[in-house]
Design a protein around this motif. Structure first.
Motif, PDB file in Angstrom:
ATOM      1  N   TRP A 105     -21.388 -39.407  11.987  1.00  0.00           N
ATOM      2  CA  TRP A 105     -20.719 -40.312  10.532  1.00  0.00           C
ATOM      3  C   TRP A 105     -20.157 -39.348   9.620  1.00  0.00           C
ATOM      4  CZ3 TRP A 105     -19.297 -44.934  10.417  1.00  0.00           C
ATOM      5  CH2 TRP A 105     -20.252 -46.057  11.208  1.00  0.00           C
ATOM      6  N   HIS A 106     -18.987 -39.323   9.056  1.00  0.00           N
ATOM      7  CA  HIS A 106     -18.040 -38.425   9.065  1.00  0.00           C
ATOM      8  C   HIS A 106     -16.598 -38.460   8.022  1.00  0.00           C
ATOM      9  CE1 HIS A 106     -16.351 -37.813  12.326  1.00  0.00           C
ATOM     10  NE2 HIS A 106     -14.837 -36.967  11.586  1.00  0.00           N
ATOM     11  N   SER A 107     -15.966 -38.108   7.348  1.00  0.00           N
ATOM     12  CA  SER A 107     -15.104 -38.039   7.199  1.00  0.00           C
ATOM     13  C   SER A 107     -13.983 -36.592   7.739  1.00  0.00           C
ATOM     14  CB  SER A 107     -14.409 -38.611   5.413  1.00  0.00           C
ATOM     15  OG  SER A 107     -12.906 -38.310   4.769  1.00  0.00           O
ATOM     16  N   ASP A 108     -12.379 -37.232   7.921  1.00  0.00           N
ATOM     17  CA  ASP A 108     -11.805 -35.996   8.306  1.00  0.00           C
ATOM     18  C   ASP A 108     -11.521 -35.504   7.373  1.00  0.00           C
ATOM     19  OD1 ASP A 108     -12.443 -36.889  11.096  1.00  0.00           O
ATOM     20  OD2 ASP A 108     -10.501 -38.046  11.223  1.00  0.00           O
ATOM     21  N   THR A 109     -12.053 -35.331   5.845  1.00  0.00           N
ATOM     22  CA  THR A 109     -11.095 -34.212   4.767  1.00  0.00           C
ATOM     23  C   THR A 109     -12.103 -33.727   4.136  1.00  0.00           C
ATOM     24  OG1 THR A 109     -11.223 -36.814   3.791  1.00  0.00           O
ATOM     25  CG2 THR A 109      -9.267 -36.397   4.388  1.00  0.00           C
ATOM     26  N   LEU A 261     -15.731 -43.751   6.577  1.00  0.00           N
ATOM     27  CA  LEU A 261     -15.888 -43.076   7.438  1.00  0.00           C
ATOM     28  C   LEU A 261     -16.686 -44.012   8.581  1.00  0.00           C
ATOM     29  CD1 LEU A 261     -19.935 -42.256   5.571  1.00  0.00           C
ATOM     30  CD2 LEU A 261     -17.824 -41.227   5.097  1.00  0.00           C
ATOM     31  N   HIS A 262     -16.451 -42.546   9.407  1.00  0.00           N
ATOM     32  CA  HIS A 262     -16.353 -42.787  11.367  1.00  0.00           C
ATOM     33  C   HIS A 262     -17.319 -42.102  12.031  1.00  0.00           C
ATOM     34  CE1 HIS A 262     -13.285 -39.986  10.730  1.00  0.00           C
ATOM     35  NE2 HIS A 262     -13.401 -39.529  11.752  1.00  0.00           N
ATOM     36  N   SER A 263     -16.974 -42.814  13.439  1.00  0.00           N
ATOM     37  CA  SER A 263     -18.017 -42.030  14.220  1.00  0.00           C
ATOM     38  C   SER A 263     -17.922 -42.207  15.638  1.00  0.00           C
ATOM     39  CB  SER A 263     -19.727 -42.481  13.615  1.00  0.00           C
ATOM     40  OG  SER A 263     -20.344 -42.294  14.488  1.00  0.00           O
TER      41      SER A 263
HETATM   42 FE   LIG Z   1     -13.236 -37.762  12.763  1.00  0.00          FE
END
Ligand SMILES: [Fe+2]
Length: 287
Positions: A105-109, A261-263
């Motif tokens: 799980w993360h945010s690209d920014t 968030l995306h994963s």
């Molecule tokens: Fe990403």
């Protein structure tokens, strides 16, 4: 055909139909699409046929493109678009960036100062099984956060650093990330963000956290910070909060990195390869 909207999950994600992104959209359609982007955080548009140049034009319509440092995976002649996936060149070398960052799980920014970034993935090839992308809303996560946790994060700041993430990947699996030289490490400065934020467009409150980059949360020790981050991410990513996107060739999916968030799923694909064309733009939310 007029554009239409279909919610994909009560908290996050909308599918928009009736758009051909290979051409400039009528102004009112583009406006509706941007409104949907903010309202639902994740937009899915299926059945597209986009050249990398057409995708780059669409990326630019949202803001200033960010050019990936991984030049070897740029689409030839279109540096705004990078290849992501497990496809190989005829000599067996990778033809795309296998993003191991993705299956967490993360945010690209989070490693940036500018949090309003849109990531746009266009699906060129997808395996029969594997390669799904999951999304959650950080606004919904804040709204549903138990009061005691809300009190613990009020007024706090979170320090994110990409080195922390890279170290985590290396510790998890040798070869999962590139060991960084001291000079490379020095380039990744700490980024201090308000943990609780008000989204500049929607006005909704959210908590901004990208777990593997978290160094500390102000007012807490390193150990306490990691535990608090774990609780916040666990709450945000409860199974019922997740929209899971199963890719089809021709899908364009883009998302608001401040608000979600995306994963990805682990890269053990079955029945074909995965290839995405990825663009990213800094979005100006001040007008
Ligand atoms: Fe990403």
């Amino acid at each position: 055909m007029p554009i239409s909207f279909e919610s994909l999950h009560p908290d996050v994600g909308v599918q928009i139909s009736g758009c051909d992104l290979s051409r400039a959209l009528p102004e009112q359609d583009f406006k509706a699409l941007v409104e949907a982007y903010y309202r639902y955080s994740v937009v899915v548009i299926r059945g597209q046929s986009l050249t990398p140049i057409q995708q780059a034009v669409f990326v630019r319509s949202f803001g200033t493109p960010k050019i990936s440092q991984r030049k070897e995976f740029h689409v030839a002649g279109v540096p705004e678009i990078g290849r992501v996936g497990n496809v190989k060149n005829p000599d067996g070398t990778p033809a795309a960036f296998l993003d191991r960052y993705g299956d967490l799980w993360h945010s690209d920014t989070a490693s940036d100062d500018h949090l309003d970034g849109v990531t746009m993935l266009y699906c060129v090839e997808t395996p029969k099984v594997g390669g799904d992308t999951c999304f959650v809303s950080l606004s919904k996560a804040y709204e549903t956060l138990p009061a005691d946790l809300k009190a613990r994060i009020a007024g706090r700041q979170v320090t994110h650093n990409f080195n922390k993430h890279n170290d985590y990947l290396l510790a998890r699996n040798q070869g999962a990330a590139k060991p960084l030289s001291p000079a490379d490490r020095a380039k990744w400065e700490d980024r201090v963000h308000d943990l609780v934020q008000t989204h500049p467009v929607t006005g909704r409150q959210l908590y901004f956290i990208s777990p593997t980059l978290v160094k500390t949360i102000s007012g807490y020790t390193e150990v306490e910070s990691q535990e608090l981050a774990r609780l916040l991410v666990e709450h945000a990513t409860r199974p019922e909060s997740v929209y899971r996107h199963k890719w089809q060739v021709g899908d364009l999916v883009f998302w608001d990195n401040r608000a979600s968030l995306h994963s990805a799923s682990p890269a053990n694909y079955v029945g074909g390869n995965r290839l995405m064309h990825r663009g990213y733009a800094y979005v100006d939310t001040t007008h």
